[in-house]
Design an enzyme around this catalytic site. Structure first.
Site, PDB file in Angstrom:
ATOM      1  N   HIS A 114       0.863  -1.197   0.000  1.00 38.10           N
ATOM      2  CA  HIS A 114       0.000   0.000   0.000  1.00 38.10           C
ATOM      3  C   HIS A 114       0.897   1.244   0.000  1.00 38.10           C
ATOM      4  O   HIS A 114       1.033   1.929   1.009  1.00 38.10           O
ATOM      5  CB  HIS A 114      -0.914  -0.009   1.227  1.00 38.10           C
ATOM      6  CG  HIS A 114      -1.636  -1.298   1.448  1.00 38.10           C
ATOM      7  ND1 HIS A 114      -2.659  -1.734   0.634  1.00 38.10           N
ATOM      8  CD2 HIS A 114      -1.460  -2.278   2.387  1.00 38.10           C
ATOM      9  CE1 HIS A 114      -3.093  -2.901   1.061  1.00 38.10           C
ATOM     10  NE2 HIS A 114      -2.382  -3.257   2.120  1.00 38.10           N
ATOM     11  N   ILE A 115       1.484   1.529  -1.137  1.00 37.32           N
ATOM     12  CA  ILE A 115       2.525   2.560  -1.202  1.00 37.32           C
ATOM     13  C   ILE A 115       1.975   3.972  -1.098  1.00 37.32           C
ATOM     14  O   ILE A 115       2.733   4.924  -0.941  1.00 37.32           O
ATOM     15  CB  ILE A 115       3.376   2.430  -2.482  1.00 37.32           C
ATOM     16  CG1 ILE A 115       2.509   2.605  -3.730  1.00 37.32           C
ATOM     17  CG2 ILE A 115       4.119   1.118  -2.505  1.00 37.32           C
ATOM     18  CD1 ILE A 115       3.307   2.562  -5.020  1.00 37.32           C
ATOM     19  N   LYS A 116       0.645   4.153  -1.159  1.00 37.48           N
ATOM     20  CA  LYS A 116       0.066   5.496  -1.088  1.00 37.48           C
ATOM     21  C   LYS A 116      -0.794   5.687   0.163  1.00 37.48           C
ATOM     22  O   LYS A 116      -1.684   6.542   0.190  1.00 37.48           O
ATOM     23  CB  LYS A 116      -0.764   5.780  -2.345  1.00 37.48           C
ATOM     24  CG  LYS A 116       0.072   5.793  -3.622  1.00 37.48           C
ATOM     25  CD  LYS A 116      -0.750   6.161  -4.835  1.00 37.48           C
ATOM     26  CE  LYS A 116       0.127   6.201  -6.085  1.00 37.48           C
ATOM     27  NZ  LYS A 116      -0.650   6.579  -7.285  1.00 37.48           N
ATOM     28  N   ASN A 117      -0.501   4.918   1.197  1.00 37.64           N
ATOM     29  CA  ASN A 117      -1.301   4.988   2.408  1.00 37.64           C
ATOM     30  C   ASN A 117      -0.686   5.964   3.405  1.00 37.64           C
ATOM     31  O   ASN A 117       0.434   5.758   3.891  1.00 37.64           O
ATOM     32  CB  ASN A 117      -1.398   3.577   3.029  1.00 37.64           C
ATOM     33  CG  ASN A 117      -2.295   3.545   4.239  1.00 37.64           C
ATOM     34  OD1 ASN A 117      -1.981   4.120   5.271  1.00 37.64           O
ATOM     35  ND2 ASN A 117      -3.411   2.853   4.122  1.00 37.64           N
ATOM     36  N   HIS A 153       4.557  10.130  -1.491  1.00 32.30           N
ATOM     37  CA  HIS A 153       4.753   9.778  -0.086  1.00 32.30           C
ATOM     38  C   HIS A 153       6.186   9.335   0.185  1.00 32.30           C
ATOM     39  O   HIS A 153       6.782   9.715   1.201  1.00 32.30           O
ATOM     40  CB  HIS A 153       3.783   8.663   0.308  1.00 32.30           C
ATOM     41  CG  HIS A 153       2.355   8.962  -0.011  1.00 32.30           C
ATOM     42  ND1 HIS A 153       1.567   9.753   0.780  1.00 32.30           N
ATOM     43  CD2 HIS A 153       1.574   8.593  -1.067  1.00 32.30           C
ATOM     44  CE1 HIS A 153       0.353   9.850   0.247  1.00 32.30           C
ATOM     45  NE2 HIS A 153       0.342   9.168  -0.868  1.00 32.30           N
TER      46      HIS A 153
END
Length: 308
Positions: A114-117, A153
């Site tokens: 989940h690289i955009k959490n 992020h």
């Protein structure tokens, strides 16, 4: 927002908390039980409802235990963006005095999925603050860049770590390598801008005499001399190319009254041009030696702009 079943492979063997012996002493809390007349009941899955009913129960009890830590992990699997669960997990880690190695591994595994959490990135930052160590973060962000070179992020986290822990060494070379692969990578250009800005700020703090608006350059005439000569020569070359260049291209683009001849086979990279101007300005104002930077930028600019 539930996560996909890929987050947990043992779904078939999963046991609900209400069926676990070690959770018999906890009474789950379901906020929907207080509403007699519901218009629309949200269709939660059974395991999702089970996890969060027990999570609400331990929050009411202020329970900080190993089983509570396990519960937060199950809740995160089903909603990895739930801020309350991440916050409570941090409280448990603090209360139990847990070593952070396992938590670093856990967050890295979660970030790869989940690289955009936002919540996971924030949790990772808190771990770095607790450990007062950002040494492993560069390698971790590079793993993310392999999935997404322009992940906001990851870049934000890397810049925070570099500034917070003073890990500037190698950062400009790292950004250069990315730009050699893709000269239009705006994230890498922004990182170069960030590194140069902070290098200047560090130099400024080390030598307060040469701050902008305060510095007296009259006693240091060698500062900026080579850069001013470079600018003067570059301007003359641009002017000559405008006078003698191809009439189809002559004067098509103007910046600050100076015509720029564009290579018809490529696109003007304004990120590179603006960065080049910034570096030269810094050299003139602060006298910092960026001769290597000038050389590298000229090579990059050749790909997008023709300064004959």
């Amino acid at each position: 927002m539930s996560s996909s079943s890929d987050d947990y492979s043992d779904e078939d063997s999963y046991i609900l908390f209400k069926d676990r012996e070690d959770w018999r002493d906890v009474i789950p809390v379901n906020p929907e039980d207080n509403f007699e007349h519901e218009v629309v009941r949200i269709a939660y899955s059974e395991d999702f409802k089970d996890c969060f009913d027990y999570f609400r129960a331990i929050c009411e009890k202020d329970e900080y235990s190993e089983r509570a830590l396990e519960l937060t992990e199950e809740c995160i699997k089903r909603n990895h963006a739930n801020y309350s669960v991440w916050e409570y997990r941090r409280r448990i880690l603090k209360k139990l005095g847990k070593k952070l190695e396992a938590e670093y591994d856990y967050t890295q595994k979660m970030l790869r999925r989940h690289i955009k959490n936002f919540q996971i990135w924030h949790h990772r930052q808190v771990l770095c603050e607790w450990a007062n160590d950002g040494s492993r973060e560069k390698a971790m962000t590079e793993l993310i860049f392999k999935q997404d070179q322009k992940n906001y992020h990851a870049w934000q986290h890397r810049q925070w770590v570099v500034k917070r822990f003073g890990l500037y060494d190698g950062e400009i070379d790292f950004a250069r390598e990315l730009l050699i692969k893709d000269v239009y990578n705006n994230s890498a250009w922004n990182h170069l801008h960030f590194c140069i800005q902070n290098r200047v700020a560090i130099s400024d703090r080390q030598n307060r005499h040469f701050r902008i608006g305060v510095g007296n350059f009259s006693d240091r005439p060698e500062f900026g001399r080579q850069s001013r000569q470079f600018l003067s020569a570059k301007s003359e070359k641009i002017g000559e190319s405008a006078r003698s260049g191809d009439r189809r291209n002559r004067g098509k683009f103007h910046r600050f009254g100076k015509p720029i001849i564009i290579n018809s086979m490529t696109q003007l990279n304004w990120s590179a041009v603006l960065y080049h101007v910034q570096v030269i300005t810094i050299i003139i104002l602060f006298g910092i030696n960026f001769s290597k930077e000038n050389f590298w930028l000229r090579e990059v600019l050749k790909k997008t702009v023709k300064f004959y």
